[in-house]
Design a protein around this motif. Sequence first.
Motif, PDB file in Angstrom:
ATOM      1  N   THR A   1      88.578 152.138  -3.596  1.00  0.00           N
ATOM      2  CA  THR A   1      88.642 153.334  -2.760  1.00  0.00           C
ATOM      3  C   THR A   1      89.967 153.469  -2.009  1.00  0.00           C
ATOM      4  O   THR A   1      90.165 154.424  -1.261  1.00  0.00           O
ATOM      5  CB  THR A   1      87.483 153.324  -1.735  1.00  0.00           C
TER       6      THR A   1
ATOM      7  N   SER B   1      94.404 153.267  -1.651  1.00  0.00           N
ATOM      8  CA  SER B   1      95.539 153.984  -2.237  1.00  0.00           C
ATOM      9  C   SER B   1      95.838 153.446  -3.645  1.00  0.00           C
ATOM     10  O   SER B   1      95.960 154.221  -4.611  1.00  0.00           O
ATOM     11  CB  SER B   1      96.737 153.830  -1.295  1.00  0.00           C
TER      12      SER B   1
ATOM     13  N   ASN C   1      83.933 149.908   3.224  1.00  0.00           N
ATOM     14  CA  ASN C   1      82.812 150.677   3.776  1.00  0.00           C
ATOM     15  C   ASN C   1      82.812 152.170   3.422  1.00  0.00           C
ATOM     16  O   ASN C   1      81.979 152.912   3.901  1.00  0.00           O
ATOM     17  CB  ASN C   1      82.729 150.490   5.298  1.00  0.00           C
ATOM     18  N   ASN C   2      83.717 152.577   2.571  1.00  0.00           N
ATOM     19  CA  ASN C   2      83.750 153.999   2.186  1.00  0.00           C
ATOM     20  C   ASN C   2      82.774 154.225   1.020  1.00  0.00           C
ATOM     21  O   ASN C   2      83.161 154.405  -0.133  1.00  0.00           O
ATOM     22  CB  ASN C   2      85.186 154.380   1.785  1.00  0.00           C
TER      23      ASN C   2
ATOM     24  N   GLU D   1      99.092 139.839   0.502  1.00  0.00           N
ATOM     25  CA  GLU D   1      98.697 138.903   1.558  1.00  0.00           C
ATOM     26  C   GLU D   1      98.107 137.624   0.962  1.00  0.00           C
ATOM     27  O   GLU D   1      98.257 136.533   1.523  1.00  0.00           O
ATOM     28  CB  GLU D   1      97.689 139.557   2.507  1.00  0.00           C
TER      29      GLU D   1
ATOM     30  N   GLY E   1      98.257 152.996   1.906  1.00  0.00           N
ATOM     31  CA  GLY E   1      97.241 152.727   2.914  1.00  0.00           C
ATOM     32  C   GLY E   1      97.873 152.489   4.279  1.00  0.00           C
ATOM     33  O   GLY E   1      99.081 152.236   4.380  1.00  0.00           O
TER      34      GLY E   1
HETATM   35  P1  NDP Z   1      94.104 150.818   1.413  1.00  0.00           P
HETATM   36  O1  NDP Z   1      93.875 150.563   2.840  1.00  0.00           O
HETATM   37  O2  NDP Z   1      94.414 152.196   0.965  1.00  0.00           O
HETATM   38  O3  NDP Z   1      92.849 150.307   0.562  1.00  0.00           O
HETATM   39  C1  NDP Z   1      92.304 149.046   0.775  1.00  0.00           C
HETATM   40  C2  NDP Z   1      91.102 148.807  -0.110  1.00  0.00           C
HETATM   41  O4  NDP Z   1      90.497 147.566   0.289  1.00  0.00           O
HETATM   42  C3  NDP Z   1      90.026 149.874   0.044  1.00  0.00           C
HETATM   43  O5  NDP Z   1      89.284 149.976  -1.153  1.00  0.00           O
HETATM   44  C4  NDP Z   1      89.133 149.286   1.146  1.00  0.00           C
HETATM   45  O6  NDP Z   1      87.819 149.800   1.159  1.00  0.00           O
HETATM   46  C5  NDP Z   1      89.152 147.818   0.739  1.00  0.00           C
HETATM   47  N1  NDP Z   1      88.878 146.919   1.858  1.00  0.00           N
HETATM   48  C6  NDP Z   1      89.451 146.957   3.089  1.00  0.00           C
HETATM   49  N2  NDP Z   1      88.966 145.970   3.861  1.00  0.00           N
HETATM   50  C7  NDP Z   1      88.057 145.306   3.102  1.00  0.00           C
HETATM   51  C8  NDP Z   1      87.213 144.194   3.335  1.00  0.00           C
HETATM   52  N3  NDP Z   1      87.196 143.553   4.520  1.00  0.00           N
HETATM   53  N4  NDP Z   1      86.413 143.771   2.342  1.00  0.00           N
HETATM   54  C9  NDP Z   1      86.425 144.392   1.146  1.00  0.00           C
HETATM   55  N5  NDP Z   1      87.194 145.458   0.864  1.00  0.00           N
HETATM   56  C10 NDP Z   1      87.996 145.910   1.839  1.00  0.00           C
HETATM   57  O7  NDP Z   1      95.265 149.805   0.959  1.00  0.00           O
HETATM   58  P2  NDP Z   1      96.345 149.995  -0.182  1.00  0.00           P
HETATM   59  O8  NDP Z   1      95.683 150.463  -1.438  1.00  0.00           O
HETATM   60  O9  NDP Z   1      97.503 150.713   0.348  1.00  0.00           O
HETATM   61  O10 NDP Z   1      96.820 148.482  -0.391  1.00  0.00           O
HETATM   62  C11 NDP Z   1      96.032 147.517  -1.058  1.00  0.00           C
HETATM   63  C12 NDP Z   1      96.884 146.261  -1.257  1.00  0.00           C
HETATM   64  O11 NDP Z   1      97.954 146.576  -2.145  1.00  0.00           O
HETATM   65  C13 NDP Z   1      97.528 145.750   0.034  1.00  0.00           C
HETATM   66  O12 NDP Z   1      97.538 144.350   0.019  1.00  0.00           O
HETATM   67  C14 NDP Z   1      98.939 146.296  -0.033  1.00  0.00           C
HETATM   68  O13 NDP Z   1      99.862 145.481   0.631  1.00  0.00           O
HETATM   69  C15 NDP Z   1      99.200 146.277  -1.538  1.00  0.00           C
HETATM   70  N6  NDP Z   1     100.189 147.276  -1.959  1.00  0.00           N
HETATM   71  C16 NDP Z   1      99.956 148.608  -1.775  1.00  0.00           C
HETATM   72  C17 NDP Z   1     100.890 149.555  -2.132  1.00  0.00           C
HETATM   73  C18 NDP Z   1     100.618 151.014  -1.990  1.00  0.00           C
HETATM   74  O14 NDP Z   1     101.428 151.832  -2.445  1.00  0.00           O
HETATM   75  N7  NDP Z   1      99.532 151.437  -1.393  1.00  0.00           N
HETATM   76  C19 NDP Z   1     102.196 149.157  -2.714  1.00  0.00           C
HETATM   77  C20 NDP Z   1     102.303 147.733  -2.905  1.00  0.00           C
HETATM   78  C21 NDP Z   1     101.350 146.835  -2.533  1.00  0.00           C
HETATM   79  P3  NDP Z   1      87.454 151.097   2.093  1.00  0.00           P
HETATM   80  O15 NDP Z   1      88.175 152.241   1.472  1.00  0.00           O
HETATM   81  O16 NDP Z   1      85.988 151.182   1.922  1.00  0.00           O
HETATM   82  O17 NDP Z   1      87.906 150.760   3.464  1.00  0.00           O
END
Ligand code: NDP
Length: 389
Positions: free
Chosen positions: A16, A18, A43-44, A130, A209
Amino acid sequence: MNQTSRVKRIALYGSTGSIGTQALEVIAANPAMFSVEVLTCGNNEELLISQALQFNPNIVVVADEKKFLKVKEALANTDIKVFAGERALEEVASMDVYDMMLASIVGYAGLKPTLNAIDNGKAVALANKETLVVAGDLIMQKAVEKRVPIIPVDSEHSAIFQCLVGEVRNPIEKIILTASGGPFLGKKPNYLLNVKREHALQHPNWSMGAKITIDSATLMNKGLEMIEARWLFNLQADQIEVLVHPQSIIHSMVQFQDGSIKAQMGLPDMKLPIQYALSFPQRIPNDLPRCDFKKVKSLSFEEPDIKTFRNLGLAMEALEKGGNLPCIMNAANEIAVYAFLKNRIGFLDMTDVIERTMQKVKFINKRTLEEYYESDGEARSFAADLIRL
Ligand code: NDP
Ligand code: MG
């Protein structure tokens, strides 16, 4: 890869987010190559349900147990199995129902499922940086042991990975990690003091995100990426250079021992590194916009200002000292970023929280997974106490 078909079965952790939603676009555009076997969210549940109805996976997991019934009911007329809770995320990662995990949960929460995927012999397309910052040594060791490929999704690391194709026997002299500089490039501390959440969430080149967007504004993201690169490409700290490149066209570069430099370029669009990680070693066609250098006109470069953006300096220190220091830094950063996002602390306070936590939590040089878990917990509670003061 499943031997009986050529479709690669993907477990999309963090579907869910980015990265997760963009990965689903890539998968939807290539139905003959990929199928979605697992979808997970924090939680989405609304978005998870609609993704499940569209992609018909084998399993969905919602980390927040309170959302279980709602998801279960919404998918009652399907064959999709529904699980909830942190433990379920880990258990599903250990099941033999998929070929590749796309690890795109944000933060420390992504660590254990990713470890289980590797233990389970599954290839990992890794967005969750991370995970490597916290326990890169153990992750890479396990990946070698299990002969599991870890393919970077982070654009800089994907760039380096792409530059290294065909270069297996050629040592790297150094890598040059490019950084956009974020929304506050060129600003000084007196400006940053008053920066608000909404402003920090406006990234000039990438839509991402919330957590990584703040990390990009503080340059912690580039620090995390230095540590990520250290583990992915087995480098020493002094082989990793950061270069500010505001246009984000060069996604990173590798310099070899003869002084030759390879760069990977393109418009800033995460769908490309996501697609490359999913389809590697193949390149597959797409209709993403192409880079027209006549429109870009010029590429510029400058040194990062680590006096102003002190988080990058702290990450460099963590990279050099190693041990559990990156894990401590990561935990404090997660607490600080979420406090900033809730308007509890100011932009520059984030650095103070991280620095004080790094000074306070006990340094351990030789560490086990259990010790990383403990350091993470200790750093989180120390950082949270600082914010409550
Ligand atoms: P988002 O915040 O957009 O999405 C995070 C995802 O993780 C969502 O599906 C969220 O669910 C889920 N999530 C959050 N907390 C928990 C938890 N405690 N337990 C289980 N699932 C959880 O982040 P991004 O997509 O931006 O980034 C994801 C990873 O990719 C990060 O580590 C980031 O550093 C890395 N990254 C991202 C880039 C980008 O362009 N976005 C580029 C390069 C690396 P919910 O939606 O339900 O909260
Ligand atoms: Mg990146």
